[in-house]
Each structure stands twice: as C-alpha cells, then as structure tokens.
Motif scaffolding. Structure first.
Motif, PDB file in Angstrom:
ATOM      1  N   MET A 125       0.828  -1.202   0.000  1.00 44.90           N
ATOM      2  CA  MET A 125       0.000   0.000   0.000  1.00 44.90           C
ATOM      3  C   MET A 125       0.863   1.254   0.000  1.00 44.90           C
ATOM      4  O   MET A 125       0.572   2.223  -0.707  1.00 44.90           O
ATOM      5  CB  MET A 125      -0.934   0.013   1.222  1.00 44.90           C
ATOM      6  N   SER A 126       1.960   1.233   0.786  1.00 46.20           N
ATOM      7  CA  SER A 126       2.777   2.439   0.879  1.00 46.20           C
ATOM      8  C   SER A 126       3.661   2.625  -0.344  1.00 46.20           C
ATOM      9  O   SER A 126       3.898   3.736  -0.782  1.00 46.20           O
ATOM     10  CB  SER A 126       3.618   2.423   2.151  1.00 46.20           C
ATOM     11  N   GLU A 127       4.148   1.525  -0.926  1.00 48.17           N
ATOM     12  CA  GLU A 127       5.091   1.665  -2.038  1.00 48.17           C
ATOM     13  C   GLU A 127       4.412   1.709  -3.401  1.00 48.17           C
ATOM     14  O   GLU A 127       4.832   2.458  -4.277  1.00 48.17           O
ATOM     15  CB  GLU A 127       6.133   0.547  -2.006  1.00 48.17           C
ATOM     16  N   VAL A 128       3.363   0.880  -3.635  1.00 51.14           N
ATOM     17  CA  VAL A 128       2.737   0.861  -4.960  1.00 51.14           C
ATOM     18  C   VAL A 128       1.270   1.245  -4.904  1.00 51.14           C
ATOM     19  O   VAL A 128       0.596   1.241  -5.929  1.00 51.14           O
ATOM     20  CB  VAL A 128       2.893  -0.518  -5.631  1.00 51.14           C
ATOM     21  N   ASN A 129       0.790   1.577  -3.744  1.00 51.60           N
ATOM     22  CA  ASN A 129      -0.572   2.013  -3.525  1.00 51.60           C
ATOM     23  C   ASN A 129      -1.578   1.014  -4.113  1.00 51.60           C
ATOM     24  O   ASN A 129      -2.499   1.379  -4.835  1.00 51.60           O
ATOM     25  CB  ASN A 129      -0.785   3.414  -4.112  1.00 51.60           C
ATOM     26  N   ALA A 130      -1.340  -0.278  -3.835  1.00 51.36           N
ATOM     27  CA  ALA A 130      -2.256  -1.311  -4.317  1.00 51.36           C
ATOM     28  C   ALA A 130      -2.323  -2.438  -3.291  1.00 51.36           C
ATOM     29  O   ALA A 130      -1.367  -2.666  -2.549  1.00 51.36           O
ATOM     30  CB  ALA A 130      -1.783  -1.854  -5.656  1.00 51.36           C
ATOM     31  N   GLN A 131      -3.449  -3.160  -3.293  1.00 50.70           N
ATOM     32  CA  GLN A 131      -3.607  -4.327  -2.422  1.00 50.70           C
ATOM     33  C   GLN A 131      -2.813  -5.483  -3.021  1.00 50.70           C
ATOM     34  O   GLN A 131      -2.725  -5.601  -4.241  1.00 50.70           O
ATOM     35  CB  GLN A 131      -5.092  -4.735  -2.324  1.00 50.70           C
TER      36      GLN A 131
END
Length: 156
Positions: A125-131
């Motif tokens: 979530m913090s690095e690629v903003n995805a689940q």
C-alpha cells in the motif's frame, strides 16, 4: 450248741449284709458300665460327626485353595493390564505434550506469518498504492498474456 447257733446266725447275718453290700456295689458298677457304654456310644457318634466335619473342612480347604489360585491368577492378569494401561497412558501423555508443543510452534509461526503478511500489505500500500491481491491478479494476467504472446512468436 446255742452259742454255735448264735455264732452261725451272726455269721449268716454278717454274710447277708456283705452279700447285700456286694449287690449294691455290683449294681453301682453295673450302672457305671452302662454309663460308660452310653458315653462310649455318644463319643463314637461325636467322633463320626467330627470325622464328617473334618472331611467337609478338607473339601472346603481344597475349594478355597483353588479359589485362591484363581484369584492370584486374576490378580496377575489385572496387574499386567494396569501396567499396560499405565504405559499407554504415559505414551498418550507424551503424545499430547508433543502435540501441544507442535500446536504452540504452529501458533507462533501463524502469528509470524500474519505479522509478515500485514507488513507486506502495508508495504504494498505504501510503495505501490495497491492491495497485494490486485498485484497477484495483475501478475497472473501478465503471465498468461506473456505465455500467449510467446506462443504467438513461435507460430510465426
């Protein structure tokens, strides 16, 4: 003659008294013989009864000795069963302890995996903003597209 007659009469009276005394003594002795005979018969009966009781007691003793042997055998069998049961119980307790230890290790590993998964989720979530699930689905689609594209190259 008178004196002799009187002496003879006195002697006859004394002999009659002695004869009467001997008769009384004979009667008393006869009663004693009868009494001893009766006592002998009673003692013989009692002896026979005691012999029967003794025979019965011998039979009872044999029966009790046989029962004692049976009970001793049952005791030995029961003691063997108790020993076997104690062994099984000891092995069961040991297995239970091992399973508890394994469960404890599994719980520790699961807690670590949960922590790692949560850390990875937060990192995604913090690095690629995805689940992570979205990334996995994208990778799967990419892999299947790559395989299809690679096959297309081979057909050409």
């Amino acid at each position: 003659m008178n004196e002799r007659l009187m002496a003879a009469e006195a002697l006859a009276a004394r002999l009659n008294e002695e004869r009467a005394e001997l008769g009384r003594r004979e009667t008393a002795l006869q009663q004693q013989v009868t009494s001893i005979g009766d006592e002998t018969i009673a003692l013989t009966r009692q002896s026979e009864e005691l012999a029967l009781q003794l025979e019965g007691l011998r039979g009872e003793k044999l029966r009790l000795e046989n029962r004692q042997r049976e009970l001793e055998q049952e005791w030995d069998v029961a003691r063997t069963r108790v020993t076997q049961t104690e062994d099984h119980l000891r092995m069961g307790r040991q297995s239970l302890q091992e399973l508890r230890e394994q469960r404890s290790h599994v719980e520790v590993a699961r807690a670590k995996n949960d922590s790692d998964r949560e850390h990875l989720r937060e990192t995604c979530m913090s690095e690629v903003n995805a689940q992570p699930e979205d990334l996995i689905a994208t990778e799967a689609a990419f892999m299947s597209g790559e395989e299809t594209g690679h096959r297309g190259n081979q057909l050409s």
